[in-house]
Design an enzyme around this catalytic site. Sequence first.
Site, mmCIF file in Angstrom:
data_model
loop_
_atom_site.group_PDB
_atom_site.id
_atom_site.type_symbol
_atom_site.label_atom_id
_atom_site.label_comp_id
_atom_site.label_asym_id
_atom_site.label_seq_id
_atom_site.Cartn_x
_atom_site.Cartn_y
_atom_site.Cartn_z
ATOM 1 N N ASP A 22 0.872 -1.174 0.000
ATOM 2 C CA ASP A 22 0.000 0.000 0.000
ATOM 3 C C ASP A 22 0.914 1.230 0.000
ATOM 4 O OD1 ASP A 22 -1.783 2.137 0.830
ATOM 5 O OD2 ASP A 22 -3.161 0.583 1.512
ATOM 6 N N HIS A 35 -10.050 -6.525 -2.054
ATOM 7 C CA HIS A 35 -8.683 -6.584 -1.552
ATOM 8 C C HIS A 35 -8.698 -6.838 -0.055
ATOM 9 C CE1 HIS A 35 -9.949 -2.346 -1.470
ATOM 10 N NE2 HIS A 35 -9.081 -2.133 -0.481
ATOM 11 N N MET A 36 -7.653 -7.515 0.379
ATOM 12 C CA MET A 36 -7.450 -7.743 1.798
ATOM 13 C C MET A 36 -6.183 -6.999 2.206
ATOM 14 S SD MET A 36 -8.486 -11.743 2.244
ATOM 15 C CE MET A 36 -9.043 -11.683 3.945
ATOM 16 N N HIS A 37 -6.290 -6.282 3.302
ATOM 17 C CA HIS A 37 -5.149 -5.577 3.872
ATOM 18 C C HIS A 37 -4.466 -6.524 4.855
ATOM 19 C CE1 HIS A 37 -6.601 -1.456 2.706
ATOM 20 N NE2 HIS A 37 -7.753 -2.102 2.696
#
Length: 141
Positions: A34, A103-105
């Site tokens: 990110d 999306h996965m953080h």
Amino acid sequence: MTAYDPNNIFAKILRGELPCHKVYEDEHVFAFLDIMPRVTGHTLVIPKAPSRNILDIAPDDFAHVARGAKTIALAAMKAFNADGISVHQFSEAAGGQVVFHLHMHVLPRHDGVAMLPAASRKEDDKVLQENAAKLIAALKS
């Protein structure tokens, strides 16, 4: 529910139209740092399948994303000497979703260290390069 937009920023990253700091890829998922991390090593894991969020993704495609998130979590624990991991997934604007490609953080966490507010600061490119190298090395070990 709104239809998937193939021109969202993550779709453009997948197509190579926008740069990113890629750390992992297989036939089903793509993971990259990110650029506005809430913690050091904040990584996004996305499906290659066009999916707006958890509400429209095929179960098998979501399973691939979950496996990818676990792969990144294990590497992030090593790469950043983390004490724990937070995994976040937001769906629809009311759920906190900003980019409408699932999306996965994956966020490496350290005891006593708070996360920065979302989208509060853009990280220096050199730092992102260094963090990507650490994650890639941990994935190979």
